[in-house]
Design an enzyme around this catalytic site. Structure first.
Site, PDB file in Angstrom:
ATOM      1  N   LYS A  58      11.897   0.845  15.328  1.00  0.00           N
ATOM      2  CA  LYS A  58      11.715   1.592  16.586  1.00  0.00           C
ATOM      3  C   LYS A  58      12.714   1.081  17.618  1.00  0.00           C
ATOM      4  CE  LYS A  58       8.098   3.020  19.880  1.00  0.00           C
ATOM      5  NZ  LYS A  58       6.672   2.915  20.256  1.00  0.00           N
ATOM      6  N   SER A 134       4.093   7.247  20.689  1.00  0.00           N
ATOM      7  CA  SER A 134       5.511   7.244  20.962  1.00  0.00           C
ATOM      8  C   SER A 134       6.386   6.846  19.775  1.00  0.00           C
ATOM      9  CB  SER A 134       5.803   6.294  22.121  1.00  0.00           C
ATOM     10  OG  SER A 134       5.488   4.963  21.767  1.00  0.00           O
ATOM     11  N   SER A 158       0.329   4.336  19.915  1.00  0.00           N
ATOM     12  CA  SER A 158       1.665   4.790  19.498  1.00  0.00           C
ATOM     13  C   SER A 158       2.096   4.479  18.079  1.00  0.00           C
ATOM     14  CB  SER A 158       2.722   4.254  20.454  1.00  0.00           C
ATOM     15  OG  SER A 158       2.733   5.044  21.603  1.00  0.00           O
TER      16      SER A 158
HETATM   17  N1  GLN Z   1       0.148   7.872  24.541  1.00  0.00           N
HETATM   18  C1  GLN Z   1       0.031   6.610  25.210  1.00  0.00           C
HETATM   19  C2  GLN Z   1       0.903   6.579  26.432  1.00  0.00           C
HETATM   20  O1  GLN Z   1       1.571   7.516  26.671  1.00  0.00           O
HETATM   21  C3  GLN Z   1       0.329   5.493  24.264  1.00  0.00           C
HETATM   22  C4  GLN Z   1       1.721   5.027  24.244  1.00  0.00           C
HETATM   23  C5  GLN Z   1       1.936   3.811  23.405  1.00  0.00           C
HETATM   24  O2  GLN Z   1       1.047   3.350  22.693  1.00  0.00           O
HETATM   25  N2  GLN Z   1       3.111   3.222  23.552  1.00  0.00           N
HETATM   26  O3  GLN Z   1       0.939   5.631  27.144  1.00  0.00           O
END
Ligand code: GLN
Length: 454
Positions: A58, A134, A158
Site C-alpha cells: 500500500k 482505503s 480499510s
Molecule cells: N472508511 C474509514 C475512513 O474513511 C476507514 C479508513 C481506514 O481504515 N483507513 O476513515
C-alpha cells in the site's frame, strides 16, 4: 519454478489486466527483476516460506528508493524517505520481492479508493463497482491475481472492507502487534498494517513475517507471538461464538445477513456453538471514530507544510502563503474535510464537548468487547452492511459512506483484531465478507476459524 519466473508471471498479469483494474500506482519492475535474478542463486532447503514471493505494498508504507505518494498530489515527488518502514525491513529479511505500490484513498481517508488523487481502482469481480477502501489497490491486486500477497493498513476498516468487497482474506491485527514505523500516520491510536492474501494459510505466513516488538514504535507491544500456521488445523470444536445483534440490524442487506447465517451453520456443523449478544455502544462507534480519527489526522497532517519534502506551491511569495498554498493545492477535498473537522473538535471551548466525549465513548466500546470475551472465544458478523456498490454511487455523500463503517470501526476503537474472509456471493455475483473478531492478541483463534471455514 524460479523466482525470476514467479516475478515475470506477476508482471505479465499486471500488463494483461491492470489497465482495467488500476491497482498499482508505481511499479518496481527493474529492481524486482534484478532482485529475482539474485535470489535465483540463493534458494535452498532452509529458505523461508515467503522466499521470492512477489508482494504489493500500500502506498502509505515508506519504501526507500521507491516512490510513496499516499495517493496524494502532496507527495507526488516523494521518492527518498531516509528509511524503509519496519515491515519492509522484515519482508526484505524474508527475501520477498516488492512488485510495486498500490492505490488507496488519499492518506487512507475513504472507503472506495475513489479519493485517490491519481486513478480509480476497479473491483476485479465487476469493474463498474468499487474495490472498497482505503486499501482498494491492495485488495484488488490480490483478487485480480497480480500478486498473491499485499500489505494494507486499517484505521477504521480499510483492510477488512476492501477484502470483503474483493473476495480475499484481510486481517487487521491487534493494535501494537505490527510496527507502525514507516507507515504514514492517519490516526496513530487506530492505524495498523496488516496482510491481504488469497488464502488463510498465506495470510498467517505473511502476518508471521511482519509482527514483533519494534523499539522505533513506542506503541509496539512486547508480547510472545505464537506460530500462527500451527493453529490452522486445530478446528473450532467446542468453541463459543458471539453474534452481536447490532451487526445484523437495520441497514444490513438481506443477502449479507443470509450469508452470515449460513456461515454460522457451517461452524455449528464443525462443533462450535453460537449465541446472540449485544454490544450496546456500537451505535456510537461511527461518530466517535470520525471525531477521534479526524482529530488525530489534523495533528498528523500538520507536517505537510511544503518545507522539507513533498510538493511546494510555486505561487507563494512569503512563508505563510507557502504553507497555505502548498496545503490548498496538495490536499484533496476529503483530506481537507477531515482536517477541518479535527481542528474544530480539538479547538479550545469544543474539546470537552467533542474530543473528550468521544474518548469516553471509546472506553465504553472497548468495555463492551471485554465483557463478551469473558464468555466467548470469538465474535462473528458481517464485514460490511452491503456488497460493493457502483463507482460514483456514494462519492458525493460522505456521511452515507461514513455510516458503512458501523461494523468495522468499533474494532479499531477497541484495539482488538478483526479479519474478513469470503463467505459467499450476492445475486449480482459480488463477494460477501464474514468478519471474525478476536480478543487482544488472539489472532490465533481468528486463523483457526478462518481456516476451518475455508
Ligand atoms: N472508511 C474509514 C475512513 O474513511 C476507514 C479508513 C481506514 O481504515 N483507513 O476513515
Amino acid at each position: 519454478i524460479s523466482v525470476s519466473d514467479l516475478v515475470s508471471e506477476s508482471f505479465n498479469r499486471i500488463n494483461a489486466v491492470d489497465h482495467q483494474i488500476n491497482a498499482f500506482l508505481t511499479l518496481n519492475e527493474e529492481e524486482a527483476r534484478n532482485k529475482a535474478k539474485a535470489l535465483d542463486d540463493q534458494v535452498g532447503p532452509n529458505s523461508s516460506i515467503l522466499f521470492g514471493m512477489p508482494i504489493g505494498i500500500k502506498d502509505n508504507i515508506v519504501t526507500k528508493g521507491l516512490r510513496t505518494t499516499c495517493a496524494s498530489q502532496f507527495l507526488s515527488n516523494f521518492r527518498d524517505p531516509l528509511y524503509d518502514a519496519t515491515v519492509m525491513d522484515k519482508l526484505n529479511a524474508e527475501n520477498t520481492v516488492t512488485i510495486g505500490k498500490l492505490n488507496m484513498d488519499e492518506f487512507a481517508m475513504g472507503s472506495s479508493t475513489e479519493n485517490s488523487s491519481y486513478v480509480k481502482t476497479r473491483n476485479p469481480w465487476n469493474t463498474d463497482h468499487v474495490p472498497g477502501g482505503s486499501s482498494g489497490g491492495s485488495a484488488a491486486a490480490v483478487a485480480a491475481g497480480e500478486v498473491f500477497f499485499s500489505l494494507g493498513s486499517d484505521t477504521g476498516g480499510s483492510i477488512r472492507q476492501p477484502a470483503a468487497f474483493c473476495g480475499v482474506v484481510g486481517l487487521k491485527p491487534t493494535y501494537g502487534l505490527v510496527s507502525r514505523f514507516g507507515l504514514v500516520a492517519f490516526a496513530s491510536s487506530l492505524d495498523q498494517i496488516g496482510p491481504i492474501t488469497r488464502t488463510v494459510e498465506d495470510n498467517a505466513h505473511l502476518l508471521q513475517a511482519i509482527v514483533g516488538h519494534d523499539p522505533m514504535d513506542s506503541t509496539s507491544a512486547n508480547v510472545d507471538v505464537p506460530t500462527y500456521s500451527e493453529s490452522l488445523e486445530q478446528g473450532v470444536n467446542g468453541l463459543r461464538i458471539a453474534v452481536p445483534k447490532e451487526y445484523l440490524g437495520e441497514g444490513v442487506d438481506p443477502e449479507v445477513k443470509a450469508a452470515v447465517m449460513s456461515a454460522l451453520k457451517v461452524y455449528e456443523s464443525l462443533g462450535a456453538t453460537w449465541e446472540e449478544v449485544s454490544l450496546p455502544h456500537s451505535k456510537y462507534a461511527v461518530a466517535a471514530y470520525y471525531l477521534l480519527s479526524s482529530s488525530e489526522a489534523s495533528a498528523n497532517l500538520a507536517r505537510f507544510d511544503g518545507v522539507r519534502y513533498g510538493v511546494r506551491s510555486e505561487k507563494a511569495e512569503n512563508m505563510i502563503d507557502m504553507f497555505k498554498m502548498s496545503r490548498s493545492e496538495g490536499f484533496g477535498d476529503e483530506v481537507k474535510r477531515r482536517i477541518m473537522l479535527g481542528t474544530f473538535a480539538l479547538s479550545s471551548g469544543y474539546y470537552d464537548a467533542y474530543y473528550k466525549k468521544a474518548q469516553k465513548v471509546r472506553t465504553l466500546i472497548k468495555n463492551d468487547f471485554e465483557k463478551i470475551f469473558e464468555k466467548f472465544d470469538i465474535i462473528v458478523g458481517p464485514t460490511t452492511p452491503t456488497p460493493a456498490y457502483k463507482i460514483g454511487e456514494k462519492i458525493d455523500d460522505p456521511l452515507t459512506m461514513y455510516a458503512d463503517d458501523i461494523v468495522t470501526s468499533p474494532i479499531n476503537l477497541a484495539g482488538v483484531p478483526g479479519m474478513s474472509i469470503p463467505c459467499g456471493f450476492s445475486s449480482k455475483g459480488l463477494p460477501i465478507g464474514l468478519q471474525l473478531i478476536g480478543d487482544h492478541f488472539d489472532e490465533k483463534t481468528l486463523y483457526q476459524f478462518a481456516y476451518a471455514f475455508e
